[in-house]
Each structure stands twice: as structure tokens, then as C-alpha cells.
Design a protein around this motif. Structure first.
Motif, PDB file in Angstrom:
ATOM      1  N   ALA A 180       8.636   8.405  -2.329  1.00 52.25           N
ATOM      2  CA  ALA A 180       7.810   7.292  -1.853  1.00 52.25           C
ATOM      3  C   ALA A 180       7.866   7.172  -0.334  1.00 52.25           C
ATOM      4  CB  ALA A 180       8.275   5.988  -2.503  1.00 52.25           C
ATOM      5  N   ALA A 181       9.032   7.413   0.240  1.00 52.36           N
ATOM      6  CA  ALA A 181       9.199   7.267   1.683  1.00 52.36           C
ATOM      7  C   ALA A 181       8.573   8.417   2.465  1.00 52.36           C
ATOM      8  CB  ALA A 181      10.689   7.158   2.027  1.00 52.36           C
ATOM      9  N   VAL A 182       8.642   9.613   1.910  1.00 51.87           N
ATOM     10  CA  VAL A 182       8.184  10.807   2.630  1.00 51.87           C
ATOM     11  C   VAL A 182       6.740  11.144   2.286  1.00 51.87           C
ATOM     12  CG1 VAL A 182       8.585  13.279   2.983  1.00 51.87           C
ATOM     13  CG2 VAL A 182      10.528  11.725   2.732  1.00 51.87           C
ATOM     14  N   GLY A 183       6.370  10.961   1.028  1.00 54.37           N
ATOM     15  CA  GLY A 183       5.064  11.393   0.548  1.00 54.37           C
ATOM     16  C   GLY A 183       5.150  12.794  -0.020  1.00 54.37           C
ATOM     17  N   GLY A 184       4.402  13.058  -1.060  1.00 55.90           N
ATOM     18  CA  GLY A 184       4.418  14.368  -1.685  1.00 55.90           C
ATOM     19  C   GLY A 184       5.445  14.438  -2.801  1.00 55.90           C
TER      20      GLY A 184
END
Length: 444
Positions: free
Chosen positions: A132-136
């Protein structure tokens, strides 16, 4: 004996054979409290003890120590990051599990989570928070290493990528080109042969060393259509026509294109040979390149990297994974989870990747565009290899389970090539020998 207990025995044998511990600890002291919600919610004063390998890139470890100190001060948590030699982690992990006492989290290599799943906590919430924090999402090979069945037993931290470092000046002199120009293993063999005839051979280990031999020979097998087992690991498939073809191709490659003595090489041999201008190409992490940048400028200035070749069955690679598992005896679970989430966030991780100079690659697709890739176009093949989805795991196309680790740890895939290259066995005999040995590891 089932494959899990067999692999555990092999792991403990590995741990027992490691050298004495060489500790180089960094302690980040506690300070003012904070509750930033990094995966653990409101945190009471506590501590986190993380054990990891001492990176080849000292500044990257120094960045971790500094960030740990800052985060610890902000969250009223005493963070201790202890770094030891890579080969000593196995002994410490085995000892901690047996005594039920030690670091809260220990760095794992590849699929160690399978060996000690009952001693590692479910860290699926940490994985979700990082995504969720980084994406992907995390890359397939890292999922295979860290997710045991439906449960995440370790948190992917980094990929130790690899690509083929080569001498542009030597290629230009012999081949009339400075570009990589290699797409298939046939191209690779032809190029290596031409370079060796000119006194500038390629070189890759076929010995018993933890990193380089398996990184080269597993993909070589897969690219030619060979495999240890089938998809559900119920059948040994190594004694196949595809494996025999791969071995025969390897005999030609090694004899005609590689430096002499590669059967006895360890993980440092190719580094030393390349930096000494004794070979013109080798598969490696980015360490050769950044060491040349620091110490051998004339080699650095004429070096670049090429992507993994493809074979009749496709294009494959094998990248080492590093992850963190939280031990079930830990009394600091919330703080440890929060710390692992924080360290994976872009605010720290992107800068850490830049410091790592492409030796480390993010294990999640959200890190495709970090600054390290625009800093030096010569390292772009490391990103392409990871993002291209070519990386697999020991035991592929079966699961990265405990039996696959036993096979890897005993260098069975490496040895089928070594036995044929040295003339100890024919290609057919080596494939049959390897299949029998794999069957023992899998209990089939």
C-alpha cells in the motif's frame, strides 16, 4: 524422512560448518516518543533487534543504521541492527531457533522461510502495508521465496540482481562492436568462443560456492527446457532430453569459451579475474562494477552490462532474494513490524537503492523508476532482468520448498554440468545421476 526434515538437516549441517562469528553491530539509541502508524499502531516503548548480513556496500548499511536511529528516536524504540558475515547467518538462525532467544528479526536468503515456517510469524500484514505504501506488487520469485502456502513467513527486502558485465573495449577489438549484442545462448557461446580464441575468455564458476554458480547454471538449465521436478513436485524430470541437450551445450561453451579452471572457482574468482582483465565477461551482481568504479577506473570506464540470453524454452534468470522473518519467540512483534514497514517506504528506500548503486534492486514493482536507474545507463540491465519477469527459483516449475533448498544447497544442478564438463560422466550419465540425487531430496 520427509523433504522438510531432510532440508532442515542440510541447513543445520551448513550452519555447523560456518566460521566463527564476526560481529559488527550498530545500535540506534531510543529517544522521544511518536506514533506515526508505520504498521504497528500506537507503540509503547520497546526495542527491535534485527540481524542481517554485512553488505558489500558499506554506505548502504550506514544509511540503514542512521535511519534506524532516527526512527527509533521518534518512536521511543531502541533499534539494534547487527551485521555479520553472510555465511554466519545460518548458524545464528539455527542457534536462535533452538534456544528460542535472540534477534526479533533475522534476514533470510531465498526460501529459508520454508525450512522454519513453524518458528516464523505470519507477516502478511507487513507485506500488505508495504504494498500500500509503495504501490505495485512483489515480484513472483520473491513471493515464491517468502510465501509458504497461503502464509507470508518472511518480508521481501531486496533482490541481489545479476547481469553479464562485459568489457566494451575487448568486444570492440575482437568483434567490432562495443554493444552486448547477445540475445540467445547460441550467440553467447559463439561470442565466448571468439573472445577466448583472442585470449579474452568469458568466465563463470562451476564450483561449490553459494552465489555465482547457481545463478548461472540454474537459468542455463531452464532456458534449455530442463527442470528438476514437475509443477507440483510429484515427479523428477531432470533426466530428460532437454537436460542432456543443455549439458552438451555447456560442454561446448566451457571448453571453447571459458577461462581454464572455472570448476574450482568460488564467488570471488570471477570478480578478481574480471578486475585483473583476465576475462572479458562474467555473470555477477553490480559489485564488480562499483568496485571497479572505486578502485580500477580504467576497467570501470570500459565496462557495461548485458541482459540474460534466451534459450529454446525461453529467457530465465535466478536472482537472490533477501527477506526478513520475525521469530515466534519475539516479545517486540508490533515494533518490529512497524520498523520493517517504515524501512521499505520510499522516503528511505529510494535513497538506499541509490546508495547501493544497483547492487540491490527493489523486490516490488513500485520501485521501477527510482533514481538509481537514471544515474547510470550501464546498470539498466539489472532493472530489465527483474522487471522482465525472467527470474525463477530453485525447483522451478515446482514450488520453492524445503526440498528445493536441499537440492540447491548440495549443488546438484551445478554438479550435473561440472561432472560432464570435466569428463567424469557423459551428459546422459550426469543427467541420470542428478535425477537420482534430486529424488532423494524430494523423497520421491
Amino acid at each position: 524422512m520427509n523433504s522438510t526434515s531432510l532440508s532442515r538437516r542440510h541447513f543445520l549441517q551448513l550452519a555447523a560448518g560456518t566460521s566463527a562469528l564476526a560481529l559488527a553491530a550498530c545500535v540506534a539509541p531510543a529517544a522521544a516518543p511518536s506514533t506515526d502508524g508505520d504498521g504497528g499502531g500506537d507503540m509503547a516503548p520497546g526495542e527491535v533487534h534485527l540481524l542481517k548480513w554485512a553488505s558489500f556496500i558499506a554506505p548502504a548499511d550506514e544509511d540503514m543504521f542512521a535511519e534506524a536511529e532516527t526512527w527509533g528516536a521518534e518512536n521511543n524504540v531502541e533499534v539494534q541492527i547487527e551485521t555479520i558475515n553472510q555465511n554466519d547467518i545460518a548458524a545464528r538462525l539455527a542457534s536462535a531457533i533452538q534456544s528460542q532467544d535472540g534477534p526479533d528479526a533475522i534476514q533470510s536468503n531465498d526460501n529459508w522461510g520454508y525450512l522454519f515456517e513453524e518458528n516464523l510469524l505470519d507477516v502478511g500484514d507487513v507485506v500488505s502495508d508495504i504494498e500500500a505504501a509503495v504501490g505495485g506488487t512483489f515480484f513472483d520469485d520473491q513471493v515464491a521465496f517468502s510465501k509458504v502456502g497461503d502464509t507470508w513467513r518472511t518480508v521481501p527486502w531486496t533482490i541481489i540482481g545479476n547481469s553479464h558485465v562485459y568489457r566494451k573495449d575487448m568486444f570492440e577489438e575482437v568483434l567490432g562492436r562495443s554493444e552486448w549484442g547477445i540475445d540467445t545462448w547460441e550467440d553467447y557461446t559463439a561470442t565466448a568462443t571468439a573472445m577466448k580464441e583472442a585470449g579474452m575468455p568469458f568466465g563463470n564458476s562451476i564450483g561449490h560456492s553459494f552465489g555465482d554458480p547457481v545463478s548461472f547454471w540454474y537459468p542455463y538449465l531452464w532456458c534449455h527446457g530442463g527442470s528438476e521436478v514437475n509443477e507440483d513436485a510429484t515427479e523428477v524430470t531432470l533426466a530428460s532430453d532437454e537436460t542432456v541437450s543443455a549439458i552438451n551445450s555447456a560442454i561446448e561453451l566451457v571448453n571453447n569459451g571459458f577461462a581454464d579452471g572455472v570448476v574450482a572457482w568460488d564467488d570471488g574468482s570471477n570478480n578478481r579475474s574480471y578486475l585483473a582483465s583476465e576475462i572479458s565477461c562474467t555473470l555477477n551482481g553490480a559489485s564488480i562494477y562499483f568496485v571497479a568504479k572505486r578502485d580500477v577506473q580504467d576497467v570501470f570506464e570500459v565496462s557495461s552490462h548485458g541482459l540474460h540470453p534466451s534459450g529454446p524454452a525461453g529467457r530465465y534468470s535466478y536472482m537472490g532474494g533477501r527477506s526478513h522473518g520475525i521469530l515466534s519467540y519475539s516479545e517486540n512483534v508490533d515494533a518490529t513490524k512497524a520498523f520493517l514497514v517504515h524501512m521499505a517506504k520510499p522516503e528511505f528506500y529510494e535513497g538506499w537503492l541509490l546508495t547501493s548503486e544497483a547492487y540491490n534492486v527493489g523486490p516490488i514493482s513500485g520501485y521501477n523508476d527510482e533514481d538509481v536507474w537514471s544515474a547510470d545507463e550501464n546498470v539498466l540491465p539489472f532493472r530489465e532482468a527483474v522487471n522482465g519477469g525472467t527470474s525463477r527459483w530453485p525447483g522451478f516449475p515446482g514450488p520453492a520448498n524445503a526440498a528445493a533448498f536441499a537440492s540447491r544447497n548440495d549443488y546438484l544442478v551445478v554438479d550435473i554440468f561440472a561432472k560432464a564438463v570435466t569428463g567424469e560422466m557423459s551428459a546422459e550419465e550426469a543427467a541420470e545421476w542428478g535425477a537420482a540425487e534430486v529424488a532423494k531430496r524430494y523423497g520421491l
